[in-house]
Design a protein around this motif. Sequence first.
Motif, mmCIF file in Angstrom:
data_model
loop_
_atom_site.group_PDB
_atom_site.id
_atom_site.type_symbol
_atom_site.label_atom_id
_atom_site.label_comp_id
_atom_site.label_asym_id
_atom_site.label_seq_id
_atom_site.Cartn_x
_atom_site.Cartn_y
_atom_site.Cartn_z
ATOM 1 N N MET A 1 0.859 -1.176 0.000
ATOM 2 C CA MET A 1 0.000 0.000 0.000
ATOM 3 C C MET A 1 0.897 1.227 0.000
ATOM 4 O O MET A 1 2.098 1.148 0.238
ATOM 5 C CB MET A 1 -0.955 0.017 1.197
ATOM 6 N N GLN A 2 0.312 2.333 -0.298
ATOM 7 C CA GLN A 2 0.998 3.619 -0.264
ATOM 8 C C GLN A 2 0.154 4.612 0.519
ATOM 9 O O GLN A 2 -1.075 4.553 0.431
ATOM 10 C CB GLN A 2 1.192 4.188 -1.677
ATOM 11 N N HIS A 3 0.789 5.486 1.281
ATOM 12 C CA HIS A 3 0.088 6.704 1.683
ATOM 13 C C HIS A 3 0.460 7.732 0.629
ATOM 14 O O HIS A 3 1.601 8.208 0.573
ATOM 15 C CB HIS A 3 0.465 7.198 3.068
ATOM 16 N N ALA B 1 -2.820 11.681 6.963
ATOM 17 C CA ALA B 1 -2.683 10.287 7.385
ATOM 18 C C ALA B 1 -3.993 9.745 7.937
ATOM 19 O O ALA B 1 -4.284 8.556 7.814
ATOM 20 C CB ALA B 1 -1.575 10.175 8.433
ATOM 21 N N THR C 1 -6.045 7.745 5.372
ATOM 22 C CA THR C 1 -5.571 6.384 5.147
ATOM 23 C C THR C 1 -5.870 5.496 6.343
ATOM 24 O O THR C 1 -6.341 4.360 6.188
ATOM 25 C CB THR C 1 -4.057 6.400 4.855
ATOM 26 N N LEU D 1 -9.534 4.498 6.435
ATOM 27 C CA LEU D 1 -9.883 3.472 5.446
ATOM 28 C C LEU D 1 -9.319 2.110 5.844
ATOM 29 O O LEU D 1 -9.935 1.074 5.581
ATOM 30 C CB LEU D 1 -9.378 3.894 4.071
ATOM 31 N N MET D 2 -8.161 2.092 6.486
ATOM 32 C CA MET D 2 -7.654 0.839 7.039
ATOM 33 C C MET D 2 -8.589 0.313 8.121
ATOM 34 O O MET D 2 -8.899 -0.890 8.151
ATOM 35 C CB MET D 2 -6.246 1.047 7.600
ATOM 36 N N ILE E 1 4.003 0.516 3.967
ATOM 37 C CA ILE E 1 3.840 1.637 3.040
ATOM 38 C C ILE E 1 5.139 1.860 2.271
ATOM 39 O O ILE E 1 6.223 1.870 2.835
ATOM 40 C CB ILE E 1 3.368 2.929 3.750
ATOM 41 N N TYR F 1 -3.627 0.010 -2.199
ATOM 42 C CA TYR F 1 -4.230 1.292 -1.825
ATOM 43 C C TYR F 1 -3.271 2.425 -2.182
ATOM 44 O O TYR F 1 -2.067 2.298 -1.998
ATOM 45 C CB TYR F 1 -4.514 1.293 -0.310
ATOM 46 N N PRO F 2 -3.763 3.530 -2.754
ATOM 47 C CA PRO F 2 -5.152 3.991 -2.849
ATOM 48 C C PRO F 2 -5.896 3.559 -4.113
ATOM 49 O O PRO F 2 -7.026 4.011 -4.330
ATOM 50 C CB PRO F 2 -4.991 5.512 -2.833
ATOM 51 N N THR G 1 -9.472 0.236 -2.075
ATOM 52 C CA THR G 1 -9.563 0.443 -0.634
ATOM 53 C C THR G 1 -9.448 -0.895 0.087
ATOM 54 O O THR G 1 -9.637 -1.970 -0.495
ATOM 55 C CB THR G 1 -10.892 1.104 -0.241
ATOM 56 N N HIS G 2 -9.146 -0.811 1.364
ATOM 57 C CA HIS G 2 -9.019 -2.019 2.166
ATOM 58 C C HIS G 2 -10.352 -2.748 2.284
ATOM 59 O O HIS G 2 -10.395 -3.983 2.231
ATOM 60 C CB HIS G 2 -8.462 -1.654 3.540
#
Length: 270
Positions: free
Chosen positions: A9-11, A40, A43, A46-47, A57, A234-235, A238-239
């Motif tokens: 995943m990425q922020h 943050a 993110t 959504l997690m 990340i 992500y993004p 979504t999780h």
Amino acid sequence: MSDIIDVWMQHPTARFINNPIFESLRRWTGGQTVEETPPASLTLGLMDEGKVNKGLISAWYAPHGDMISNEEVKELVDAHPDRFAGLAGVDLRNPVKAVQELRRCVNDWGFKGLRIVQWLWELPPTNPYYYPLYTACVELDVPVCLQVGHTGPLRPSETGRPIPYIDQIALDFPDLIIVCGHIGYPWTEEMIAVARKHPNVYIDTSAYTVSRYPAELVSYMQSDKHKVMFGTNYPMLTHAQCVESLESLGLSEVALERFLSGNAKRVFGL
């Protein structure tokens, strides 16, 4: 349900989200460009919605520069160490500085591995630029995380072929832990064959929802419980989207726990 760890995943930063290379992905997913980097809290929220406990990340480095820098990843990990762990990115074209940066990220900052997205560089992972980094990963005892399968962005897909590339790397570096993200589609059977052949090769399911897992992957997850890990990308997804319908996989309790978190804890030392 078991703990859930997202291994890809990425922020996202604004320069990541807005990059022209993702235009095709934005078109498919309905994503939009942004004026500033999201907080943050977005993110993390959504997690939480997807009941994901922790995310690896990634930094993103490309020939045109960093899209998400190692420093930005470190800042998030330092602020939320219980929720994030870092994966480094480097500039392939400067091998000495790339190895030095990887060592800094792992030894000084506690990052858990290296992420290289081959299509950004349009270089297959057997190119000589990669090999000093593979050697450093072995010495540091951290995985290298690569992309397999076709590319969503409008770039050539050849660099994501499991055979011959991942197969050759695993032969050249039998002690290198190789985590292959995006399941390898449309070469999923090749990817599974390489994972079966080499004890140091793993697969993650990032960029795919459960309903899109190929049948041969689901069968492999049911029979080999220690080789596949959960990921979202992500993004782009979504999780919550990626945990929907997990029960349809028909995994045993042990297999599900290893898929969602157990394998990631072991492979990445979490």
